[in-house]
Each structure stands twice: as C-alpha cells, then as structure tokens.
Design a protein around this motif. Structure first.
Motif, mmCIF file in Angstrom:
data_model
loop_
_atom_site.group_PDB
_atom_site.id
_atom_site.type_symbol
_atom_site.label_atom_id
_atom_site.label_comp_id
_atom_site.label_asym_id
_atom_site.label_seq_id
_atom_site.Cartn_x
_atom_site.Cartn_y
_atom_site.Cartn_z
ATOM 1 N N ARG A 160 -15.073 -11.793 3.425
ATOM 2 C CA ARG A 160 -15.900 -12.694 2.621
ATOM 3 C C ARG A 160 -17.265 -12.049 2.412
ATOM 4 O O ARG A 160 -17.989 -11.793 3.360
ATOM 5 N N VAL A 161 -17.613 -11.812 1.158
ATOM 6 C CA VAL A 161 -18.873 -11.169 0.805
ATOM 7 C C VAL A 161 -19.815 -12.219 0.218
ATOM 8 O O VAL A 161 -19.513 -12.835 -0.811
ATOM 9 N N GLY A 162 -20.932 -12.408 0.874
ATOM 10 C CA GLY A 162 -21.883 -13.427 0.446
ATOM 11 C C GLY A 162 -22.537 -13.090 -0.877
ATOM 12 O O GLY A 162 -22.951 -11.968 -1.109
ATOM 13 N N GLU A 213 0.140 -10.963 6.643
ATOM 14 C CA GLU A 213 -0.769 -10.450 7.667
ATOM 15 C C GLU A 213 -1.150 -8.982 7.442
ATOM 16 O O GLU A 213 -2.064 -8.471 8.103
ATOM 17 N N ASP A 214 -0.493 -8.289 6.505
ATOM 18 C CA ASP A 214 -0.843 -6.914 6.141
ATOM 19 C C ASP A 214 -1.915 -6.872 5.052
ATOM 20 O O ASP A 214 -2.412 -5.805 4.717
ATOM 21 N N ILE A 215 -2.234 -8.017 4.481
ATOM 22 C CA ILE A 215 -3.106 -8.090 3.306
ATOM 23 C C ILE A 215 -4.523 -8.474 3.707
ATOM 24 O O ILE A 215 -4.735 -9.377 4.509
ATOM 25 N N TYR A 216 -5.492 -7.777 3.130
ATOM 26 C CA TYR A 216 -6.904 -8.091 3.288
ATOM 27 C C TYR A 216 -7.430 -8.534 1.936
ATOM 28 O O TYR A 216 -7.444 -7.752 0.994
ATOM 29 N N LEU A 217 -7.856 -9.779 1.828
ATOM 30 C CA LEU A 217 -8.447 -10.286 0.591
ATOM 31 C C LEU A 217 -9.952 -10.071 0.649
ATOM 32 O O LEU A 217 -10.594 -10.452 1.628
ATOM 33 N N VAL A 218 -10.500 -9.478 -0.371
ATOM 34 C CA VAL A 218 -11.951 -9.325 -0.481
ATOM 35 C C VAL A 218 -12.395 -10.294 -1.564
ATOM 36 O O VAL A 218 -11.916 -10.217 -2.696
ATOM 37 N N HIS A 219 -13.293 -11.222 -1.205
ATOM 38 C CA HIS A 219 -13.718 -12.209 -2.191
ATOM 39 C C HIS A 219 -15.154 -12.657 -1.944
ATOM 40 O O HIS A 219 -15.707 -12.471 -0.864
ATOM 41 N N ASP A 220 -15.732 -13.231 -2.989
ATOM 42 C CA ASP A 220 -17.099 -13.723 -2.909
ATOM 43 C C ASP A 220 -17.151 -15.037 -2.141
ATOM 44 O O ASP A 220 -16.159 -15.741 -2.038
ATOM 45 N N ASP A 221 -18.325 -15.324 -1.585
ATOM 46 C CA ASP A 221 -18.520 -16.561 -0.829
ATOM 47 C C ASP A 221 -19.912 -17.110 -1.132
ATOM 48 O O ASP A 221 -20.920 -16.512 -0.769
#
Length: 112
Positions: free
Chosen positions: A106-108, A60-68
């Motif tokens: 989530r980055v489009g 819950e401390d982690i932020y995943l940045v990923h493509d969508d």
C-alpha cells in the motif's frame, strides 16, 4: 521504477491474454511476473486472475501494489490479506481470485 531497478531483460510487452502490459524479471533468484493491467481499475482483477492462471500462481504468490488515500504521501505499508478497505481495484482482485490472501504493498497518496 521496479522494472527499471530489476533491469527487465525484454522490457514491457502487451499480453492480450490478460489485457495487461507485462514483463519478466529475476530478483534474488526468484522469477517475477510484473503486470500493469490495461483495464479500468474496477475490473483489473480480471487481468490479475488471468495472469495467475497463465503463470500458475496462487493468490498468496501475488503482491498487489496500490494507492492508499489513508496513508501519508510516500508512506509504504505491507499488509497480508484482509479486506479491500473500500479500494475498488483491490475488491476486483479479491473477487476475481476468490481469495483475499495476496500481499498488498500500500503506497500512501494522502487525501487531497
């Protein structure tokens, strides 16, 4: 870009313990660990789990940045938990951390 905006003090460095490039930063009084795994996307959860262990972070401390693919180009959505929705990198993180409780940015990128 996030690292540039946060004015990362020491810049990016290779952390062989988690097979990733990492940088430390401070934002609004919070200490941040920025991580760019050097593994294949399908295995990047191993890097995230190693960093979580090294820096004593819970999922819950982690932020995943990923493509969508399902979001329009440039649209950004924040989501808490849930399934990988077919994204192999997210699936790898869920598997390696034994949890799906991390926040996702989530980055489009849109469909080709």
């Amino acid at each position: 870009r996030l690292a540039q905006q946060l004015a990362v003090a020491e810049g990016w460095r290779v952390d062989r313990r988690c097979c990733a490039d990492m940088a430390l930063a401070v934002a609004h009084g919070l200490e941040l660990v920025l991580l760019k795994p050097r593994r294949l996307m399908n295995l990047n959860g191993l890097s995230v789990a190693s960093a979580a262990d090294i820096y004593n972070l819970r999922p819950e401390d982690i932020y995943l940045v990923h493509d969508d693919l399902d979001k329009a180009l440039g649209k950004v959505v924040i989501k808490l938990g849930g399934s990988a929705r077919g994204h192999n990198g997210v699936r790898s993180c869920i598997s390696a951390l034994h949890s799906n409780e991390m926040t996702r940015l989530r980055v489009g990128i849109g469909r080709p």
